[in-house]
Design an enzyme around this catalytic site. Structure first.
Site, PDB file in Angstrom:
ATOM      1  N   LYS A 201      11.751  54.922  33.174  1.00  0.00           N
ATOM      2  CA  LYS A 201      13.063  54.564  33.747  1.00  0.00           C
ATOM      3  C   LYS A 201      12.935  53.408  34.749  1.00  0.00           C
ATOM      4  CE  LYS A 201      14.295  58.099  31.323  1.00  0.00           C
ATOM      5  NZ  LYS A 201      15.409  58.644  30.596  1.00  0.00           N
TER       6      LYS A 201
HETATM    7  C1  LIG Z   1      15.525  60.140  30.158  1.00  0.00           C
HETATM    8  C2  LIG Z   1      16.874  60.645  29.868  1.00  0.00           C
HETATM    9  C3  LIG Z   1      17.262  61.969  30.141  1.00  0.00           C
HETATM   10  C4  LIG Z   1      16.299  63.048  30.549  1.00  0.00           C
HETATM   11  O1  LIG Z   1      15.505  62.747  31.655  1.00  0.00           O
HETATM   12  P1  LIG Z   1      14.069  63.405  31.778  1.00  0.00           P
HETATM   13  O2  LIG Z   1      13.625  62.992  33.150  1.00  0.00           O
HETATM   14  O3  LIG Z   1      13.227  62.826  30.702  1.00  0.00           O
HETATM   15  O4  LIG Z   1      14.209  64.876  31.661  1.00  0.00           O
HETATM   16  C5  LIG Z   1      18.596  62.325  29.946  1.00  0.00           C
HETATM   17  N1  LIG Z   1      19.494  61.436  29.498  1.00  0.00           N
HETATM   18  C6  LIG Z   1      19.152  60.168  29.199  1.00  0.00           C
HETATM   19  C7  LIG Z   1      20.212  59.229  28.731  1.00  0.00           C
HETATM   20  C8  LIG Z   1      17.841  59.735  29.351  1.00  0.00           C
HETATM   21  O5  LIG Z   1      17.509  58.474  29.041  1.00  0.00           O
END
Ligand SMILES: *Cc1c(COP(=O)(O)O)cnc(C)c1O
Length: 415
Positions: A201
């Site tokens: 992210k």
């Molecule tokens: C990464 C992501 C999640 C989940 O996050 P995690 O930290 O991997 O549990 C949920 N929604 C979207 C759109 C994502 O890109």
């Protein structure tokens, strides 16, 4: 065709691109190390006795301009805490996008609510007020809006619809750190905003998440208790007011998060700059970059563009293979070449033993067919989009090579 790397020609991107997977594409260094050393020397690795989690929450809330931020273990946990806060009746419906991470749907099903997939806008690949409206039923409780690829969804009509129908709005901002819509930060427009700090992210703590809010206690529950065993610790003593898991972020994650947060505005801008450089060099190439709405700031979690299969003389997977051979780090479609509802967990209802819950709960009357006819626009989008992993370490020179790789491959496969 002979000059394509897949046929033995020279690669358009000779050196590997910076990657989110490791040091090459992540801004992790002395600042994070200093915060971690201080945390470890303090001997306090939990928010119960340390100071980093509270400081990270305050910093995140201030950056977005919201009253409250609650740090949790990951993005899925953030969304689950939001669903626990909502507290739906079993069998209530929550509308969401099929172009999102499974982490958006898991918390809905974990709370025994039925995920209802709205189709997406064919260009932005986000759900819209129109596609949401088509899914409403007397059992609809909430909408989860994912700002996919970091491109804000068209929120005003969605918020107006939600207000008219008394629906709760959760923004899934796991790909939308510091994105804005008409000047308002994503995560601050709905009732709750959920973020992820997973490795890929805009900022990372390895795993990590945050729920932000301007409201609390709307459903008689404090948001903070929704990831803390239902325990009102501020009161002193032990009490457990409702069913809630332990989703604490550790002080180690928060220490890294504090350092990353200071870099976040710069890292986001770098992603945007690299994306803009690529887009400006793709003029005249037969691809359609996934657009950002006017009046919005997209923050490019992925750089994504659409191909038109009718104008290619090979399947999209062959084009992707040729792009990979040139040095592009990408894949077909998000979350994959098929929308979310076609993965086994949902399509085959592999949820709670052999019950099929929540889809088969008493009182659930709509019989969903999670086949390739459910959301036609999402099906097409997943099949025709190339998503490239993006990073704050991409420079204008990288953008130049990425664009020339796309130009080279797409023109070679043009019908
Ligand atoms: C990464 C992501 C999640 C989940 O996050 P995690 O930290 O991997 O549990 C949920 N929604 C979207 C759109 C994502 O890109």
């Amino acid at each position: 065709m002979n000059h394509l790397a897949i046929n033995g020609g020279p690669k358009a991107i000779p050196e590997p691109l910076p990657s989110f997977r490791d040091h090459s594409g992540r801004s992790l260094g002395d600042e994070e190390i200093a915060e971690l050393v201080e945390t470890i020397r303090s001997g306090a690795l939990s928010f119960l006795t340390g100071k980093k989690t509270a400081a990270f929450e305050r910093g995140f809330a201030d950056l977005l301009g919201v009253r409250e931020a609650v740090a949790v273990a990951n993005g899925t946990a953030a969304l689950h805490a939001a669903l626990i806060y909502l507290n739906p009746e079993p069998g209530d419906e929550v509308i969401l996008s099929p172009v999102t991470d499974i982490g958006t749907a898991i918390p809905v099903m974990a709370q025994l609510a039925v995920p209802v997939f709205a189709d997406v806008d064919p260009r932005t690949q986000n759900i819209t007020a129109e596609t949401i409206e088509a899914c409403l039923s007397p059992r609809t409780r909430a909408i989860i809006v994912t700002h996919v690829f970091g491109a804000p969804a068209d929120m005003d009509p969605i918020l107006a619809l939600a207000a008219r129908r008394g629906l709760f709005v959760i923004e899934d901002c796991a790909q939308a750190h510091l994105a804005t819509y008409k000047g308002r930060p994503c995560g601050t427009m709905g009732n709750l905003g959920c973020f992820s700090f997973q490795q890929s992210k805009h900022m990372t703590t390895g795993d990590g998440g945050m729920v932000v809010s301007n409201e609390d206690m709307r459903f008689g529950r404090a948001l903070r208790l929704c990831g803390d065993k239902g325990w009102p610790r501020a009161k002193g003593g032990r009490d457990h007011l409702f069913l809630a898991p332990n989703y604490h972020m550790t002080e180690l994650q928060a220490a890294v998060g504090l350092a990353q947060l200071r870099k976040l505005p710069g890292m986001v801008q770098a992603r945007i700059d690299a994306a803009d450089h690529v887009t400006s060099r793709l003029e005249g190439v037969d691809v359609e970059p996934v657009p950002i709405l006017p009046d919005a700031r997209g923050v490019f979690f992925y750089y994504s563009f659409r191909l038109a299969p009718s104008r290619l003389r090979a399947p999209v997977k062959d084009v992707m293979r040729a792009l990979a051979a040139e040095g592009i780090d990408g894949f077909i479609g998000y979350p994959g070449p098929i929308p979310l509802y076609r993965y086994p967990v949902i399509r085959e209802r592999l949820t709670f033993g052999s019950s099929g819950w929540p889809f088969t709960l008493p009182g659930v009357t709509r019989n969903w067919d999670h086949s390739d006819t459910l959301c036609p626009q999402a099906e097409k989008a997943c099949a025709e989009t190339i998503c490239m992993w993006w990073s704050e370490a991409l420079t204008e020179a990288h953008a130049e090579r990425i664009a020339s790789a796309i130009r080279k491959v797409v023109s070679a496969y043009a019908a």
